[in-house]
Design a protein around this motif. Sequence first.
Motif, mmCIF file in Angstrom:
data_model
loop_
_atom_site.group_PDB
_atom_site.id
_atom_site.type_symbol
_atom_site.label_atom_id
_atom_site.label_comp_id
_atom_site.label_asym_id
_atom_site.label_seq_id
_atom_site.Cartn_x
_atom_site.Cartn_y
_atom_site.Cartn_z
ATOM 1 N N MET A 71 14.289 -10.337 4.611
ATOM 2 C CA MET A 71 13.915 -11.084 3.425
ATOM 3 C C MET A 71 13.005 -12.247 3.797
ATOM 4 O O MET A 71 13.274 -12.991 4.727
ATOM 5 N N ASP A 72 11.919 -12.370 3.055
ATOM 6 C CA ASP A 72 10.982 -13.465 3.275
ATOM 7 C C ASP A 72 11.651 -14.805 2.989
ATOM 8 O O ASP A 72 12.586 -14.894 2.196
ATOM 9 N N ASP A 73 11.151 -15.826 3.634
ATOM 10 C CA ASP A 73 11.687 -17.159 3.417
ATOM 11 C C ASP A 73 10.892 -17.860 2.320
ATOM 12 O O ASP A 73 9.665 -17.934 2.395
ATOM 13 N N PHE A 74 11.578 -18.312 1.291
ATOM 14 C CA PHE A 74 10.903 -19.062 0.230
ATOM 15 C C PHE A 74 11.883 -20.050 -0.386
ATOM 16 O O PHE A 74 13.094 -19.957 -0.186
ATOM 17 N N LYS A 75 11.365 -20.998 -1.100
ATOM 18 C CA LYS A 75 12.164 -22.075 -1.659
ATOM 19 C C LYS A 75 12.807 -21.676 -2.991
ATOM 20 O O LYS A 75 12.163 -21.068 -3.845
ATOM 21 N N MET A 76 14.087 -22.047 -3.127
ATOM 22 C CA MET A 76 14.823 -21.846 -4.369
ATOM 23 C C MET A 76 15.458 -23.179 -4.744
ATOM 24 O O MET A 76 15.917 -23.918 -3.874
ATOM 25 N N SER A 77 15.519 -23.469 -6.019
ATOM 26 C CA SER A 77 15.990 -24.791 -6.453
ATOM 27 C C SER A 77 17.385 -24.720 -7.070
ATOM 28 O O SER A 77 17.651 -23.869 -7.920
ATOM 29 N N GLU A 82 17.953 -31.021 -3.288
ATOM 30 C CA GLU A 82 16.663 -30.535 -2.829
ATOM 31 C C GLU A 82 16.620 -29.005 -2.804
ATOM 32 O O GLU A 82 17.662 -28.348 -2.676
ATOM 33 N N PRO A 83 15.418 -28.419 -2.930
ATOM 34 C CA PRO A 83 15.281 -26.958 -2.813
ATOM 35 C C PRO A 83 15.782 -26.471 -1.464
ATOM 36 O O PRO A 83 15.730 -27.196 -0.462
ATOM 37 N N ILE A 84 16.292 -25.249 -1.426
ATOM 38 C CA ILE A 84 16.743 -24.647 -0.178
ATOM 39 C C ILE A 84 15.977 -23.357 0.052
ATOM 40 O O ILE A 84 15.369 -22.797 -0.872
ATOM 41 N N SER A 85 15.997 -22.884 1.282
ATOM 42 C CA SER A 85 15.325 -21.635 1.625
ATOM 43 C C SER A 85 16.320 -20.699 2.300
ATOM 44 O O SER A 85 17.405 -21.117 2.723
ATOM 45 N N PHE A 86 15.959 -19.437 2.420
ATOM 46 C CA PHE A 86 16.866 -18.455 3.012
ATOM 47 C C PHE A 86 17.212 -18.801 4.456
ATOM 48 O O PHE A 86 18.332 -18.543 4.907
ATOM 49 N N LYS A 87 16.277 -19.366 5.190
ATOM 50 C CA LYS A 87 16.534 -19.661 6.606
ATOM 51 C C LYS A 87 17.635 -20.695 6.788
ATOM 52 O O LYS A 87 18.222 -20.799 7.869
ATOM 53 N N GLU A 88 17.937 -21.449 5.742
ATOM 54 C CA GLU A 88 18.987 -22.457 5.816
ATOM 55 C C GLU A 88 20.375 -21.864 5.603
ATOM 56 O O GLU A 88 21.381 -22.528 5.862
#
Length: 274
Positions: A71-77, A82-88
């Motif tokens: 899965m690509d890493d992108f920001k979700m709110s 703060e927004p988070i991303s999959f890598k977190e």
Amino acid sequence: MKKILILGILFLYIGNAFGQLERKIPFSIAVAAHIKKYNLKSNEAYKDQDLEYAKFLFDSLVQNHLVGTYMDDFKMSPLKGEPISFKEIEKPIFLITYATWCVPGIGEIPALNDLSDKFHDQIDFIVLFWDTKERLKEKVGEYSENIQLLYVNELTNQNSYIINNLKHSLGFPMMYFMDSDKKLLDIRKIVTHHSSETLSNSYTIHYNSLSKGVSLLIADLDAKGALAVPAEEDKKELKVKGDSRTQEERDIDEEYERYRREKDSLNNQRGNNR
């Protein structure tokens, strides 16, 4: 000299093999490469009302081209913070993509809530809405606190290429199951049923369907030796054999049936009093 040459070739082969094993294909790249051909065939299948072949095409796309990608890493709110991303995200992920205007089956959210309450120590449950913050606020009260509710506003998100492929290629609602490295183990459509289905039956249908995804993630954790010991008993409860249910499911079904009967009785009394 020959030995040195052979060793050199051997090391080169091992290096190439290792490189191939380490190659991580992004989901967005894989789906973009195959979605056009899939859509052409799928549209023809739906045009001919051949739903079985349409399902076969979807399953083939997923199993042959998308499972094993990352899965690509992108920001979700979230609604707050703060927004988070999959890598977190460190745990395996049970991801459902939705929109606030979608109407889930009456038992879908209760079933998802129960599973998240039971397995949130091992799995991160995420419901991602393709929508705005204001519309997501209306849904908060329906979900367990053990489910992360996130949103992506496509018009303002910087990862438009990734978002476009994830949202529009396969559609939604959709379920994505990923290990802790964000490797896709499977992708499945949300089960549907007739709108007149009872709350109890709807709950059972969705619980059995959603629990298969949980079982997949738990089994992957178990195979990697990363499964917490207390989850072993929970894993047994997820086995679905025909119409067989766990005692917990039976208790919940009975509770819902009592609720339905009481509600019907009250409605009948009101009707008689008019």
